[in-house]
Design an enzyme around this catalytic site. Structure first.
Site, PDB file in Angstrom:
ATOM      1  N   TRP A   1      34.615  49.564  56.196  1.00  0.00           N
ATOM      2  CA  TRP A   1      33.310  50.024  55.357  1.00  0.00           C
ATOM      3  C   TRP A   1      33.530  49.677  53.773  1.00  0.00           C
ATOM      4  O   TRP A   1      34.132  50.181  53.061  1.00  0.00           O
ATOM      5  CB  TRP A   1      33.033  51.650  55.292  1.00  0.00           C
ATOM      6  CG  TRP A   1      31.714  51.919  54.768  1.00  0.00           C
ATOM      7  CD1 TRP A   1      30.536  51.973  55.475  1.00  0.00           C
ATOM      8  CD2 TRP A   1      31.520  52.574  53.259  1.00  0.00           C
ATOM      9  NE1 TRP A   1      29.427  52.384  54.627  1.00  0.00           N
ATOM     10  CE2 TRP A   1      29.988  52.578  53.427  1.00  0.00           C
ATOM     11  CE3 TRP A   1      32.216  52.612  52.164  1.00  0.00           C
ATOM     12  CZ2 TRP A   1      29.542  52.957  52.353  1.00  0.00           C
ATOM     13  CZ3 TRP A   1      31.484  52.996  51.201  1.00  0.00           C
ATOM     14  CH2 TRP A   1      30.019  53.213  51.077  1.00  0.00           C
TER      15      TRP A   1
ATOM     16  N   ASN B   1      42.588  52.636  53.103  1.00  0.00           N
ATOM     17  CA  ASN B   1      41.271  53.277  53.184  1.00  0.00           C
ATOM     18  C   ASN B   1      41.378  54.115  51.626  1.00  0.00           C
ATOM     19  O   ASN B   1      42.224  55.022  51.555  1.00  0.00           O
ATOM     20  CB  ASN B   1      41.257  54.446  54.139  1.00  0.00           C
ATOM     21  CG  ASN B   1      40.063  55.537  54.069  1.00  0.00           C
ATOM     22  OD1 ASN B   1      39.195  55.098  53.481  1.00  0.00           O
ATOM     23  ND2 ASN B   1      40.447  56.798  54.415  1.00  0.00           N
ATOM     24  N   GLY B   2      40.397  53.865  50.984  1.00  0.00           N
ATOM     25  CA  GLY B   2      40.276  54.352  49.576  1.00  0.00           C
ATOM     26  C   GLY B   2      39.737  53.385  48.688  1.00  0.00           C
ATOM     27  O   GLY B   2      39.540  52.248  49.016  1.00  0.00           O
TER      28      GLY B   2
ATOM     29  N   GLU C   1      16.569  68.331  55.769  1.00  0.00           N
ATOM     30  CA  GLU C   1      17.553  67.858  56.845  1.00  0.00           C
ATOM     31  C   GLU C   1      16.758  67.093  58.259  1.00  0.00           C
ATOM     32  O   GLU C   1      17.241  65.817  58.340  1.00  0.00           O
ATOM     33  CB  GLU C   1      18.123  69.150  57.488  1.00  0.00           C
ATOM     34  CG  GLU C   1      18.979  68.748  58.809  1.00  0.00           C
ATOM     35  CD  GLU C   1      20.357  67.884  58.245  1.00  0.00           C
ATOM     36  OE1 GLU C   1      20.480  67.509  57.208  1.00  0.00           O
ATOM     37  OE2 GLU C   1      20.842  67.484  59.217  1.00  0.00           O
TER      38      GLU C   1
ATOM     39  N   GLU D   1      18.496  58.396  58.066  1.00  0.00           N
ATOM     40  CA  GLU D   1      19.785  57.936  58.325  1.00  0.00           C
ATOM     41  C   GLU D   1      19.887  56.970  59.722  1.00  0.00           C
ATOM     42  O   GLU D   1      20.656  55.782  59.649  1.00  0.00           O
ATOM     43  CB  GLU D   1      20.827  59.142  59.013  1.00  0.00           C
ATOM     44  CG  GLU D   1      21.638  59.431  57.763  1.00  0.00           C
ATOM     45  CD  GLU D   1      22.401  60.503  58.054  1.00  0.00           C
ATOM     46  OE1 GLU D   1      23.641  60.512  58.050  1.00  0.00           O
ATOM     47  OE2 GLU D   1      21.825  61.550  58.754  1.00  0.00           O
TER      48      GLU D   1
END
Ligand code: M6R
Length: 612
Positions: free
Chosen positions: A74, A100-101, A484, A491
């Site tokens: 991502w 990852n990070g 929500e 989304e």
């Protein structure tokens, strides 16, 4: 975000990496890559787009070897491209790394390494790590070079490293991003999350921040960044692989929506003590709650869907436990100067337990002397480990990016917590207590009944699938439900712009946009604000909006106000957001599916937001 895996063992590495990565794709899916040691050197394969493309593109290759790494990305630094896809190599192609990070000081490190003659291929922050390890490995062993490089990194990382000079070992390290170890028979794994290894082992260990691990086929050694060995025992995971697969549903999201009667039941299980009519949690949490002061103040922090659960929690705790409650987005809270003290409990809510902003909020709360209680779905996650006590939602692994079953489990835990505190403060009369207990027992069945509206919702979805906009409106306990519902739709169906509002706010602005046929979903279940919601429906209908109304079962008169009605079982207001969530999820799902959207992995999103 991103998902990383590493494997060392006696099976052919290619298929194992692909299987593990496929269970981590929820963490990112704009490119994928693998690296393996094939006896001659490091073999790398990368593709832009989903893992499927990489699997198809390499299907004719042997992909043999016993040591390998994989990554599903991502993008944070550098556009999604083959060059920026992981794994990244050093100048000589002798070591490969997946990450990852975010490495915050990568620019300074890169400039220094460029001056020293290193050549970079990508725009990523990750590539500096490969070159930094390469730099130190000129004078140190790989093990020490890795450690030395880690000491210079600022930001967050979960890393996995392999090198041609050390072909019997795999290295991993963690700071701020999750990393687990899977211990199999003659094989070891590193992965961002448990489902990645569940097909091969259930023996798991969690790596903590600032720890390094060195794996061979049959051994592992965890140590601190300074090299001090750490002794840790594995834990056994009781989910099986079927829990992490689709079980015949078209999408994980639909499967997870249907799991809710069961996940609500699991969340309540063993927590109702009928004899003394009190809620019971585990010993540590009971002890934590017993020590709260009479004037304890709660500050609830969370992100996204968990934040909406927090807003419902505020209504619950204020009304029944008579507590002072504030709710904040964790991403805001962490940069504020909140007034916390030892009579403040910061209640952090997180499905994954790895959300970077929520974790930062927890750390800030602790610095300021507050206590930390959390509601979390993942045992062993960072949020769970850093909290003073944890209320686990027993929702099982949630794979779809859009949170569904974790949300209703969070609401269920919040209702249980409210009952516990209200009871402990002697604020409930016996008949009221008994009634709540009965409803808790019935909740799984009520959720099952709420799912019965699915066929009607499919038809309604057909009617609205071509909409460009959607408003979601509700009041009180169902104001967060409106937020929500809108979040779910935007989304997973990015073609439709959806917004949620408190119904009473319409006349203060949003109503200006309403045109004939504009879709508005109202939540108008039984409550003391029902009549107010009806007035809000009238206001929008006067402007010729098209109204879908979620109402309590048996409400005949609502049909004269609505174009479409979705019924949910009757219940006390405090429980109603648990039931109204279900049709909201189903409506978003079917609208998105009719639009051909990628429901489980919507563009630009990832399941676990482990970066700021
Ligand atoms: O794992 P967390 O509950 O901390 O995640 C928080 C949000 O990132 C998450 O709820 C997100 O908004 C979901 N995609 C919503 O469906």
């Amino acid at each position: 975000m991103c998902g990383i895996v590493g494997y060392i063992g006696n099976s052919s590495v290619g298929p194992i990496l692909f299987e593990s990565l496929s269970r981590l794709e929820y963490r990112g899916y704009d490119s994928a890559g693998i690296a393996l040691l094939n006896g001659h050197g490091i073999e790398v394969h990368k593709r832009v787009g989903k893992l499927k493309g990489l699997i198809e593109g390499t299907s004719q290759l042997p992909l043999r070897g016993h040591l390998g790494l994989g990554h599903t990305r991502w993008a944070t630094h550098g556009e999604p491209s083959e060059t920026n896809a992981h794994p990244h190599l050093d100048c000589q192609g002798r070591l490969a790394i997946v990450h990852n990070g975010i490495i915050e000081n990568y620019r300074e490190l890169k400039e220094r390494l460029l001056d020293q003659g290193h050549r970079f291929q990508s725009q990523t922050d990750t590539e500096v790590i490969a070159h930094l390890v390469e730099h130190y490995s000129r004078s140190l062993s790989l093990r020490d070079a890795f450690r030395k490089a880690l000491q210079e990194l600022q930001g967050s990382y979960a890393l996995c490293l392999l090198a041609t000079d050390d072909p019997e070992r795999l290295y991993g390290a963690r700071l701020g991003s999750p990393l687990i170890l899977g211990i199999g028979k003659n094989e070891m794994f590193l992965a961002s999350d448990v489902p990645a290894v569940l097909g091969r082992t259930r023996e798991i260990m969690y790596l903590n921040d600032r720890e390094v691990v060195e794996l061979s086929q049959n051994s592992l050694q965890i140590s601190t960044l300074d090299g001090n060995p750490i002794d840790r025992q594995p834990s056994r995971i009781d989910w099986d692989i079927a829990c992490a697969q689709k079980s015949g549903f078209k999408h994980f999201m639909l499967k997870e929506i249907h799991e809710q009667p069961n996940t609500i039941e699991q969340t309540i299980l063993n927590r109702l003590d009928w004899q003394i009519q009190q809620v019971r949690f585990d010993e540590r949490t009971n002890h934590f709650l017993e020590r709260l002061s009479p004037d304890e103040q709660f500050v609830i922090i969370a992100c996204g869907t968990a934040y909406h659960a927090a807003l419902v929690g505020e209504y619950m705790l204020e009304e029944f436990a008579e507590m002072a409650v504030d709710v904040d987005l964790a991403s805001e809270f962490r940069y504020r100067k909140p007034r916390l003290n030892r009579h403040t409990t910061v209640l952090a809510i997180s499905q994954s337990g790895e959300t970077a902003d929520t974790l930062a909020g927890i750390r800030l709360a602790k610095e300021q002397g507050a206590k930390v209680l959390s509601i979390c779905n993942v045992v062993g996650s960072s949020v769970a480990r850093e909290s003073d006590a944890v209320l686990f939602t027993h929702a099982g692994p949630e794979i779809a990016v859009a949170s569904t079953k974790a949300y209703t489990a969070q609401l269920t835990v919040l209702a249980l917590l409210t009952m516990y505190l209200a009871n402990a403060r002697q604020l409930l009369k016996d008949p009221e207590k008994l009634q709540f207990f009965r409803t808790f027992r019935k909740l799984p069945e009520l959720a099952r009944l709420a799912l019965n509206a699915e066929a009607d919702i499919q038809k309604i979805a057909f009617f609205y699938a071509d909409s460009e906009n959607f408003y979601y409106l509700g009041r009180k306990y169902n104001f967060p439900s409106a937020l929500e519902g809108a979040l779910k739709l935007k989304e997973i169906c990015p073609k439709i712009h959806a917004e949620g509002y408190a119904a009473g706010e319409m006349k203060h602005g949003p109503i200006a946009l309403i045109r004939p046929g504009w879709p508005v979903l109202f939540i108008a279940t039984d409550s003391n604000v029902y009549d107010k919601v009806i007035s809000n429906i009238e206001e929008t209908r006067a402007r010729k909006a098209s109204c879908v109304v979620i109402a309590s079962e048996g409400n005949r008169s609502i049909r004269s106000y609505a174009d479409h009605v979705i019924e949910v079982p009757k219940t006390e207001e405090i429980f109603s957001p648990i039931l109204t969530a279900i049709p909201l999820q189903l409506l978003a799902y079917y609208i998105a599916d009719l639009n051909g959207c990628d429901v489980d992995q919507p563009p630009n999103l990832a399941k676990s937001v482990t970066v700021e």
